[in-house]
Design an enzyme around this catalytic site. Structure first.
Site, PDB file in Angstrom:
ATOM      1  N   ARG A  13       0.848  -1.200   0.000  1.00 40.24           N
ATOM      2  CA  ARG A  13       0.000   0.000   0.000  1.00 40.24           C
ATOM      3  C   ARG A  13       0.882   1.249   0.000  1.00 40.24           C
ATOM      4  O   ARG A  13       1.432   1.642   1.026  1.00 40.24           O
ATOM      5  CB  ARG A  13      -0.894  -0.005   1.242  1.00 40.24           C
ATOM      6  CG  ARG A  13      -1.770   1.222   1.395  1.00 40.24           C
ATOM      7  CD  ARG A  13      -2.912   1.287   0.419  1.00 40.24           C
ATOM      8  NE  ARG A  13      -3.836   0.168   0.602  1.00 40.24           N
ATOM      9  CZ  ARG A  13      -4.727  -0.204  -0.324  1.00 40.24           C
ATOM     10  NH1 ARG A  13      -4.811   0.436  -1.480  1.00 40.24           N
ATOM     11  NH2 ARG A  13      -5.521  -1.223  -0.097  1.00 40.24           N
ATOM     12  N   HIS A  25       0.057   3.324 -10.443  1.00 40.14           N
ATOM     13  CA  HIS A  25      -0.883   3.755  -9.390  1.00 40.14           C
ATOM     14  C   HIS A  25      -0.126   4.566  -8.321  1.00 40.14           C
ATOM     15  O   HIS A  25       0.052   4.122  -7.185  1.00 40.14           O
ATOM     16  CB  HIS A  25      -1.467   2.470  -8.791  1.00 40.14           C
ATOM     17  CG  HIS A  25      -2.639   2.630  -7.879  1.00 40.14           C
ATOM     18  ND1 HIS A  25      -2.684   3.533  -6.847  1.00 40.14           N
ATOM     19  CD2 HIS A  25      -3.818   1.968  -7.850  1.00 40.14           C
ATOM     20  CE1 HIS A  25      -3.832   3.399  -6.219  1.00 40.14           C
ATOM     21  NE2 HIS A  25      -4.543   2.458  -6.812  1.00 40.14           N
ATOM     22  N   ASP A  39     -12.842   9.248  -6.321  1.00 41.11           N
ATOM     23  CA  ASP A  39     -12.391   8.082  -7.089  1.00 41.11           C
ATOM     24  C   ASP A  39     -12.869   8.288  -8.531  1.00 41.11           C
ATOM     25  O   ASP A  39     -13.987   7.932  -8.887  1.00 41.11           O
ATOM     26  CB  ASP A  39     -12.985   6.799  -6.484  1.00 41.11           C
ATOM     27  CG  ASP A  39     -12.308   5.545  -7.025  1.00 41.11           C
ATOM     28  OD1 ASP A  39     -11.513   5.663  -7.978  1.00 41.11           O
ATOM     29  OD2 ASP A  39     -12.585   4.451  -6.497  1.00 41.11           O
ATOM     30  N   GLU A  67      -2.902   8.605 -11.049  1.00 33.01           N
ATOM     31  CA  GLU A  67      -2.451   7.388 -11.720  1.00 33.01           C
ATOM     32  C   GLU A  67      -2.467   7.556 -13.237  1.00 33.01           C
ATOM     33  O   GLU A  67      -3.508   7.854 -13.822  1.00 33.01           O
ATOM     34  CB  GLU A  67      -3.356   6.223 -11.314  1.00 33.01           C
ATOM     35  CG  GLU A  67      -3.553   6.134  -9.799  1.00 33.01           C
ATOM     36  CD  GLU A  67      -4.644   5.141  -9.413  1.00 33.01           C
ATOM     37  OE1 GLU A  67      -4.816   4.131 -10.119  1.00 33.01           O
ATOM     38  OE2 GLU A  67      -5.329   5.381  -8.410  1.00 33.01           O
TER      39      GLU A  67
HETATM   40  C1  BG6 Z   1      -7.821   3.080  -7.306  1.00 38.53           C
HETATM   41  C2  BG6 Z   1      -9.247   2.762  -7.646  1.00 38.53           C
HETATM   42  O1  BG6 Z   1      -7.073   3.092  -8.478  1.00 38.53           O
HETATM   43  O2  BG6 Z   1      -7.298   2.073  -6.447  1.00 38.53           O
HETATM   44  C3  BG6 Z   1     -10.054   2.650  -6.369  1.00 38.53           C
HETATM   45  O3  BG6 Z   1      -9.769   3.775  -8.493  1.00 38.53           O
HETATM   46  C4  BG6 Z   1      -9.425   1.625  -5.438  1.00 38.53           C
HETATM   47  O4  BG6 Z   1     -11.399   2.282  -6.686  1.00 38.53           O
HETATM   48  C5  BG6 Z   1      -7.966   1.990  -5.214  1.00 38.53           C
HETATM   49  O5  BG6 Z   1     -10.122   1.607  -4.215  1.00 38.53           O
HETATM   50  C6  BG6 Z   1      -7.217   1.005  -4.308  1.00 38.53           C
HETATM   51  O6  BG6 Z   1      -7.300  -0.278  -4.798  1.00 38.53           O
HETATM   52  P1  BG6 Z   1      -6.645  -1.490  -4.001  1.00 38.53           P
HETATM   53  O7  BG6 Z   1      -6.993  -2.733  -4.767  1.00 38.53           O
HETATM   54  O8  BG6 Z   1      -5.143  -1.228  -3.998  1.00 38.53           O
HETATM   55  O9  BG6 Z   1      -7.218  -1.438  -2.610  1.00 38.53           O
END
Ligand code: BG6
Length: 286
Positions: A64, A159, A203, A259
């Protein structure tokens, strides 16, 4: 004196190591788990990227923060909800294909190829390359090679989690006059008037091929891109942050995701023997 170093650093036992690209201009750390940039610190600056204090460094789990590589699909799989969110590149082990110097900046090319596990999720022969150049700016280029005899279609995202002082003071410039898909309103099509500001969960998928400017406090970052038809802007705000186990409840104020992407609104089809590159440059302006 100019120092240029490219070396391996271990995070913990039983977890793939990191590659560090270091020079007088910056320091960049990339985890081989996910081909995932964890940190980019220009000389004399703080880290431009944010990593959750509760991030999990475990095989099979996405980290994360930093720059997860979402591939070969962005978000939920279009046809099979049991497949992992944002694909499998971010939870796969990548290899170092090449390292070297480019115009005085250290670079690395990491790669990921089809194997028995990827075949279960995406049944094609492919090679994915991530080229990372860590100079004064950070350059990333994600190239998908189709090594199969059939065409395939992908969606993807770099991302990027940016570190900010306070999300309530963040603005994003460069998407004024652009349509966006609001993922919080059943993908309703909306229109951006003025700068993006944050007063709650956001989002959105902006349908833009252009870069943008992130401002927070007196700082600003220029995010340029190529080969990308969409820019995703995400902040979970407090309720969603509470639902995410690898996200501290209060930390949503310190990050924003911008992103560089190709989403379901503009997927990319690659012919056998063909390739596609999506790239971004992150540059500190002040
Ligand atoms: C973003 C999405 O790119 O990633 C969101 O637009 C999502 O909808 C977020 O919640 C995090 O995703 P993840 O799978 O890493 O929890």
């Amino acid at each position: 004196m100019i120092k240029n170093n490219i070396f391996i650093e271990s995070i913990s036992k039983n977890f793939p190591p990191c590659l560090v690209l270091e020079s007088d201009k910056s320091r960049c750390k990339i985890s081989l788990h996910g081909g995932h940039v964890l940190s980019f610190v220009p000389a004399g600056s703080e880290d431009l990227l944010w990593v959750s204090s509760k991030a999990l460094f475990e095989t099979g789990t996405a980290i994360r923060g930093g720059i997860p590589v979402c591939w070969p699909w962005f978000g939920p799989h279009p046809a099979d909800a049991s497949k992992p969110s944002h694909g499998f590149a971010r939870t796969s082990s990548w290899r170092i294909q090449e390292t070297g110097m480019e115009n005085g900046a250290p670079f690395a090319v990491l790669s990921l190829e089809a194997d028995a596990a990827s075949r279960l999720l995406f049944d094609y022969a492919f090679r994915l390359e991530l080229r990372i150049v860590a100079g004064e700016h950070l350059r990333l280029a994600l190239t998908t090679h189709n090594d199969d005899s059939r065409p395939f279609t992908i969606t993807e995202a770099l991302h990027t989690y940016f570190r900010v002082g306070d999300i309530r003071e963040v603005t994003i410039e460069g998407v004024h006059g652009t349509d966006y898909i609001d993922q919080l309103q059943k993908n309703r099509k909306m229109f951006q008037n003025g700068k993006v500001t944050f007063e709650g969960e956001v989002d959105r998928i902006y349908g833009t091929t252009e870069g943008c400017l992130l401002r927070h406090g007196r700082k600003s970052l220029k995010i340029d891109k190529e080969g990308s038809g969409g820019t995703v802007v995400w902040n979970p705000w407090i309720e969603k942050a509470k639902r995410l186990t690898d996200f501290d409840d209060a930390e949503y104020t310190q990050m924003v995701c911008i992103e560089t992407a190709n989403t379901a609104a503009g997927p990319v089809t690659i012919k056998p023997g063909g390739r596609h590159t999506m790239s971004t440059v992150i540059a500190k302006e002040a």
